[in-house]
Design a protein around this motif. Sequence first.
Motif: not given
Lengths: 325, 325
Positions: A11-36
């Motif tokens: 268990x590495x307590x220094x590890x931080x996971x960053x979710x970039x789905x909306x940012x990098x994934x936004x490059x696939x759909x022109x950032x047009x995610x629904x608020x939901x």
Amino acid sequence: MTSRKGNLMSVRDDVKVLDATVRDGGLCNNFEFTDEFVRELYKTNIKSGVDYMEFGYKASRTLFNEKDYGKWKFCKEEDIRAIVGENVSDMKISVMADVGRCDFRTDFLPKSESVIDMVRVACYVHQIPAAIEMIEYLHDLGYETTCNIMAISQANLNQVEEALAMICESSVDVIYLVDSYGSLYPENASVLAKTFLAAAENSGKQVGFHGHNNQNLAFANTIETMSYGISYLDATAQGMGRGAGNCAMELLLGFLKNPKYNLYSLLIFIEKYMLPLREQGVVWGFDLQYMFTGQLNRHPREAMQFTAEKRKDYCEFYKGLLDNF
Amino acid sequence: MTSRKGNLMSVRDDVKVLDATVRDGGLCNNFEFTDEFVRELYKTNIKSGVDYMEFGYKASRTLFNEKDYGKWKFCKEEDIRAIVGENVSDMKISVMADVGRCDFRTDFLPKSESVIDMVRVACYVHQIPAAIEMIEYLHDLGYETTCNIMAISQANLNQVEEALAMICESSVDVIYLVDSYGSLYPENASVLAKTFLAAAENSGKQVGFHGHNNQNLAFANTIETMSYGISYLDATAQGMGRGAGNCAMELLLGFLKNPKYNLYSLLIFIEKYMLPLREQGVVWGFDLQYMFTGQLNRHPREAMQFTAEKRKDYCEFYKGLLDNF
């Protein structure tokens, strides 16, 4: 040779996971995610133990017309707050700002007035001085900052070392190694990671990794560089991201041994929100055209064009790539 | 710690690439490839510089009814010859025979009468004595032989060391580390590779790696174990193979630096023969259900069933897996 930090059971307590789905994934759909979508992803990330969620870019509204993009290209304070309220959670919120493509002096509030916790400054290696200017400004506003050095596979080692020396003198908190072209292998990604770590450790900074999946190595490179001490790890749901996409969050959460990470909530999100995205025709992920540009250590722009045109003539495409090499 | 053998630019003359498309891919379509497919793949492999092409299994016709399978489950001499003639090429031909599921004493001709060059004996670690019996018999007939130790991620290290000691005393030419469940990471695959290599080098034998892509690591594990000295590398066109599939040949050929390997011919084959297979509904490749069994270090049988039933309720499936763990 720097040795591995812990082992596969640690268990590495220094590890931080960053979710970039909306940012990098936004490059696939022109950032047009629904608020939901964004709200459910936010709730999912909290339940999954994700440490940072990136909401998108702080792009310049002078350079880019707001009408041409979904709102997550601009990440206005009120749009983030409409999703997260005061963000009463242990998860932090990040946005990305590209050197030369944002208005950082006008578009950021003081941290005390913002729900944003961290600003990630993306640059190419020759833009390090401009990145440092931004980082100092944003640091003074009170934000955590990162410097994401893109296209690292095309920078020469002297440049990288000079860049690291400069950035390590700055107020930046985290330095990211970014394999923009998905052309690194675990073997040379590890060598670069050790170079970054050696510079960072002397100045008390952390190192992150952001992979692309052009050669199906985004996850492999993430866990391999992590094993040598990289601690900030980017991933996206189902690997959603530009072109071949990124390290899949489900692979990463299933790998990490810290019990705070929970795969199950993410699976529910994938079933309910990611599968429909694909069904709607949003396209990303490993395919031959991206493998070629990864192998050739090139920007995936031609491969993205090939995908957009729904072409399947891989041989012709590959010949063309070699022609204009 | 054994160091790496060469670097990312090295031409490793000891490396041999084995195409297992018809054999492992046959598990996806009941071995029902057309003769045209197999012949074009044979010609492609020769042009691509592939060292061995595996045509299928030599399965027992007592245990398995010939009418229930395509012919490549049985690999009769005349069926291979109908494709390759006398195999006037530098590429060698292999078949696989499972311990306990073949009639090796009746189904193999002396090598002098066969176009088969190499027989790969697949076994679990507890079947090593039976595998050695087969290997000695086949070696005496004149064949090159390998011992493919399957499900290595579930064997304990003592067992593995005992098995290696026994098999290294045999006439076998190559010992394969087989990650049947796709549950190894580059980090522990490398440790196992070094254990295999240490045993093999003392007895003049080569080591091979056969990966599965349950965690999108088949290619990563292949090149990582190769970097420490493994030299026989299995791959299949588009990764076609049971469940999540194998290391993709196009990734491997694009990675290897020996100029004898040629990606272009394979691309033509993929366009003309592999894409239509997928369109016909043959299914393989990375998906969440296989990721779960890989992460849990389990046989993919439940995941294969989930795929066959075209289910998409990943969460329910995952809960079920944990229930009967």
